[in-house]
Design a protein around this motif. Structure first.
Motif, PDB file in Angstrom:
ATOM      1  N   LEU A 261      50.106 -65.611  79.601  1.00  0.00           N
ATOM      2  CA  LEU A 261      50.698 -64.950  80.469  1.00  0.00           C
ATOM      3  C   LEU A 261      50.726 -65.311  81.836  1.00  0.00           C
ATOM      4  O   LEU A 261      49.667 -66.014  82.130  1.00  0.00           O
ATOM      5  CB  LEU A 261      50.119 -63.213  80.477  1.00  0.00           C
TER       6      LEU A 261
ATOM      7  N   ILE B 175      43.726 -64.251  75.607  1.00  0.00           N
ATOM      8  CA  ILE B 175      44.894 -64.460  76.439  1.00  0.00           C
ATOM      9  C   ILE B 175      44.678 -65.520  77.582  1.00  0.00           C
ATOM     10  O   ILE B 175      43.626 -65.241  78.061  1.00  0.00           O
ATOM     11  CB  ILE B 175      45.412 -63.173  77.100  1.00  0.00           C
TER      12      ILE B 175
ATOM     13  N   MET C 150      40.601 -62.405  78.727  1.00  0.00           N
ATOM     14  CA  MET C 150      41.656 -63.116  79.550  1.00  0.00           C
ATOM     15  C   MET C 150      41.123 -64.139  80.445  1.00  0.00           C
ATOM     16  O   MET C 150      40.646 -63.656  81.249  1.00  0.00           O
ATOM     17  CB  MET C 150      42.494 -61.838  80.334  1.00  0.00           C
TER      18      MET C 150
ATOM     19  N   VAL D 131      49.898 -55.993  75.354  1.00  0.00           N
ATOM     20  CA  VAL D 131      48.990 -56.965  74.641  1.00  0.00           C
ATOM     21  C   VAL D 131      48.076 -56.005  73.850  1.00  0.00           C
ATOM     22  O   VAL D 131      47.692 -56.305  72.496  1.00  0.00           O
ATOM     23  CB  VAL D 131      48.224 -57.607  75.600  1.00  0.00           C
TER      24      VAL D 131
ATOM     25  N   LYS E 165      46.108 -65.749  71.648  1.00  0.00           N
ATOM     26  CA  LYS E 165      47.145 -65.045  71.299  1.00  0.00           C
ATOM     27  C   LYS E 165      48.473 -65.346  71.939  1.00  0.00           C
ATOM     28  O   LYS E 165      49.388 -65.540  71.346  1.00  0.00           O
ATOM     29  CB  LYS E 165      46.644 -63.436  71.514  1.00  0.00           C
ATOM     30  N   GLU E 166      48.373 -65.493  73.217  1.00  0.00           N
ATOM     31  CA  GLU E 166      49.474 -65.908  73.991  1.00  0.00           C
ATOM     32  C   GLU E 166      49.015 -66.368  75.374  1.00  0.00           C
ATOM     33  O   GLU E 166      47.942 -66.238  75.932  1.00  0.00           O
ATOM     34  CB  GLU E 166      50.410 -64.675  74.173  1.00  0.00           C
TER      35      GLU E 166
END
Length: 132
Positions: free
Chosen positions: A114, A90, A59, A126, A111-112
């Motif tokens: 946030l 992330i 992250m 997640v 992946k994405e």
């Protein structure tokens, strides 16, 4: 099948944010180990060590001094190509600009994205997505 990950790496230059996110991740029970770094350089040095097991999830804060998430990911991708990393990434942001979203969509490693702060629910979602 357990949804618990072996390790999650947090990369954010803000000590308080890392502390808060580490506590949320630990309370979610979704990982055995939380690694935290405040510098992309230190995270890359750790990841490049011989014999370490790469984290299953990273992250990464988008806006960091010295080395932005974009610079970090470029260097991580080169490191990843030399080893067998299956790490999902992330990106984290306090406010997502359309330009950052477009850039993130173009990078397969991500992946994405946030928004901060993380919640227990967002972590569990997640992790479940990674395990699916």
């Amino acid at each position: 099948m357990s949804i618990k990950l072996k390790s999650v790496l947090l990369l954010d230059d803000n000590l308080a944010t890392n502390y808060f996110h580490k506590k949320i991740i630990e309370k979610s029970g979704s990982t055995e180990l939380v690694l935290e770094f405040r510098s992309g350089i230190n995270a890359l040095n750790y990841l490049g060590q011989e014999g370490i097991e790469p984290p299953e999830l990273m992250m990464v804060d988008i806006n960091m001094p010295i080395m932005s998430a974009w610079e970090f990911l470029d260097k991580f991708n080169k490191l990843k190509n030399k080893t067998n990393f299956g790490t999902k990434i992330i990106l984290l942001s306090t406010s997502l600009s359309p330009a950052d979203k477009e850039k993130a969509d173009e990078i397969p490693l991500i992946k994405e994205v946030l928004l901060k702060p993380l919640t227990k629910e967002s972590i569990l979602r997640v992790v479940a997505d990674i395990r699916a």
